[in-house]
Design an enzyme around this catalytic site. Structure first.
Site, PDB file in Angstrom:
ATOM      1  N   GLU A 171       0.817  -1.205   0.000  1.00 57.33           N
ATOM      2  CA  GLU A 171       0.000   0.000   0.000  1.00 57.33           C
ATOM      3  C   GLU A 171       0.852   1.255   0.000  1.00 57.33           C
ATOM      4  O   GLU A 171       1.800   1.374   0.766  1.00 57.33           O
ATOM      5  CB  GLU A 171      -0.853   0.012   1.269  1.00 57.33           C
ATOM      6  CG  GLU A 171      -2.328  -0.067   1.028  1.00 57.33           C
ATOM      7  CD  GLU A 171      -3.030  -0.183   2.357  1.00 57.33           C
ATOM      8  OE1 GLU A 171      -3.269   0.866   2.974  1.00 57.33           O
ATOM      9  OE2 GLU A 171      -3.310  -1.323   2.785  1.00 57.33           O
ATOM     10  N   ALA A 172       0.445   2.202  -0.822  1.00 57.11           N
ATOM     11  CA  ALA A 172       1.241   3.413  -1.013  1.00 57.11           C
ATOM     12  C   ALA A 172       1.561   4.133   0.297  1.00 57.11           C
ATOM     13  O   ALA A 172       2.707   4.455   0.580  1.00 57.11           O
ATOM     14  CB  ALA A 172       0.513   4.352  -1.963  1.00 57.11           C
TER      15      ALA A 172
END
Ligand SMILES: *[C@@H]1O[C@H](CO)[C@@H](O)[C@H](O)[C@H]1NC(C)=O
Ligand SMILES: *[C@@H]1O[C@H](CO)[C@@H](O)[C@H](O)[C@H]1NC(C)=O
Ligand SMILES: *[C@@H]1O[C@H](CO)[C@@H](O)[C@H](O)[C@H]1NC(C)=O
Ligand SMILES: *[C@@H]1O[C@H](CO)[C@@H](O)[C@H](O)[C@H]1NC(C)=O
Ligand SMILES: *[C@@H]1O[C@H](CO)[C@@H](O)[C@H](O)[C@H]1NC(C)=O
Length: 410
Positions: A171-172
């Site tokens: 996840e960013a």
């Protein structure tokens, strides 16, 4: 020894019993003798009891020794193993179990130690725990990263160590937090190497991307060290990093790719930097409708085109923001077009360099591009679509790049 003693006593008793069975018309001497023997027998019986007691005592002592030390230890180890298993299935529950059973102290430092040692722990699960957003996990992440010693390591060496200690989640926001913490730690251990942690952060990603470009068989154009150096111009708060440093990092990655735990072939770079592409394409002119061969680079949500692969300045830059892409038919094969949806005649915001070196605004209402093969057309379209669809991570990285390269002016 003790057992031997008992056998001897029993044997003696046996003999004595036989003696006592003789009839009782005995002489006084014999009577006396018998009395002596009976007394002796009584004494021996008492001896046996004493020995038995002693044996029981010693045995119980031995057993007790085992139970207080070893058995307790065994019990503990079993519970720790169970905690690890739980952790691998659900990191939060695993930690909670260990804390509730007094196997782990509930402090960020102790938990960080436990994760850093990592014995029996799944590195994907470690990454999941460290990536959690709440304040306590962020403290653990901080403590975990501080357990890494990066002093006198170059950035690639430090990244090798760091990226091996857990698996970076996909996840960013999590990646951003973790890499930010890494960059801070690296700069703390190695003051003076970079102007800012942003520089360290950006270069770390440039290196991770380089790893994919150089080692992923799907990436056909392998960047040269010169390209790597030119791609990292201006990232040191507006200034350039020493070429030697970049060369060393490049060589290190070239010689040995990064290893990541639980590598399922779906490496990070693939998740996050998929849109990065480069290659030869034909571009239809805006005013003069001729096809020109250009070296295109897709990065940072922009499409850059160069006349030669070695050029430092692009001939043109097309920001992909607000654009759409579609397949089109043309006399040229494998064509696609970039356009502004719902407005045919609006000029796309872009810039290009004129033959005399002036940078001017582009005058395209659409960009028509032709790829050498149908396959390459598909790949380019896929990458551009991904770039257009706003990867939050791209935006974070792009924002930092903008920040560090604009610092020169101040
Ligand atoms: C550990 O401490 C944190 C805050 O200090 C708290 O939120 C958490 O519930 C505690 N966990 C356990 C299992 O006690
Ligand atoms: C670790 O966990 C991941 C995700 O649950 C799983 O895919 C992987 O196989 C596990 N690795 C090991 C060594 O068990
Ligand atoms: C580096 O490249 C190799 C080979 O493609 C890959 O297995 C590995 O996961 C990559 N490492 C990172 C950190 O992306
Ligand atoms: C994209 O659209 C937004 C909103 O309409 C606008 O503010 C922005 O300037 C546009 N960007 C470009 C590069 O055209
Ligand atoms: C852009 O192209 C249009 C025609 O397509 C032309 O009328 C206009 O003058 C051009 N503008 C510039 C700045 O070249």
């Amino acid at each position: 020894m003790v057992l031997k003693g008992i056998s001897l006593v029993i044997l003696t008793l046996h003999l004595l019993c036989h003696v006592s069975l003789v009839p009782d018309d005995l002489t006084p001497e014999e009577q006396q003798e018998l009395e002596n023997i009976r007394r002796r027998k009584q004494e021996l019986l008492e001896d046996i009891q004493r020995l038995k007691n002693e044996i029981a005592e010693v045995t119980s002592e031995i057993e007790n020794l085992g139970s207080t030390e070893e058995r307790k230890n065994m019990q503990r180890n079993k519970q720790v193993a169970m905690g690890r298993k739980k952790f691998n299935m659900d990191p939060k529950k695993g930690i909670q179990f260990l804390i509730e059973n007094d196997l782990l102290k509930n402090t960020s430092d102790d938990i960080a130690q436990f994760l850093y040692k990592g014995e029996g722990l799944n590195k994907t699960a470690i990454g999941d725990y460290l990536g959690e957003r709440d304040d306590f996990n962020i403290k653990v992440l901080q403590a975990f990263v501080e357990l890494h010693e990066f002093t006198d390591l170059n950035l690639v060496q430090a990244l090798r160590q760091f990226l091996w200690s857990f698996r970076l989640p996909g996840e960013a926001q999590k990646i951003d937090r973790m890499m930010e913490t890494f960059a801070q730690r690296y700069c703390h251990c190695n003051p003076g190497v970079f102007q800012s942690t942003d520089t360290c952060y950006i270069l770390s990603f440039a290196i991770i991307m380089l790893n994919t470009s150089l080692h992923n068989p799907n990436v056909k154009d392998k960047p040269t060290v010169e390209r790597f150096i030119s791609m990292n111009r201006g990232i040191n708060d507006g200034g350039d990093l020493p070429e030697d440093l970049l060369r060393n990092l490049y060589e290190s990655i070239k010689n040995e790719p990064f290893k990541i735990p639980e590598d399922d072939g779906n490496d990070l770079t693939h998740t996050f930097f998929n849109p990065d592409r480069e290659g030869w394409l034909l571009k239809l002119g805006g005013r003069v409708k001729t096809w020109k061969r250009r070296w295109f680079i897709l990065t940072d949500n922009c499409l850059y085109y160069f006349e030669y692969t070695t050029d430092k300045e692009p001939r043109g830059i097309i920001p992909l923001e607000n654009l759409s892409i579609k397949e089109v038919e043309d006399k040229k094969p494998n064509c696609f077009e970039l356009f502004i949806p719902d407005s045919k005649d609006q000029v796309i915001k872009a810039c290009k360099t004129e033959a005399d070196g002036r940078v001017v605004e582009g005058n395209h209402t659409f960009y028509r591009i032709s790829a050498p093969t149908a396959e390459e057309k598909e790949e380019w379209m896929k990458s551009i679509k991904a770039a257009i669809s706003r990867d939050p991570f791209y935006e974070m990285l792009a924002a930092r790049k903008k920040k560090v390269s604009s610092m020169k002016r101040h």
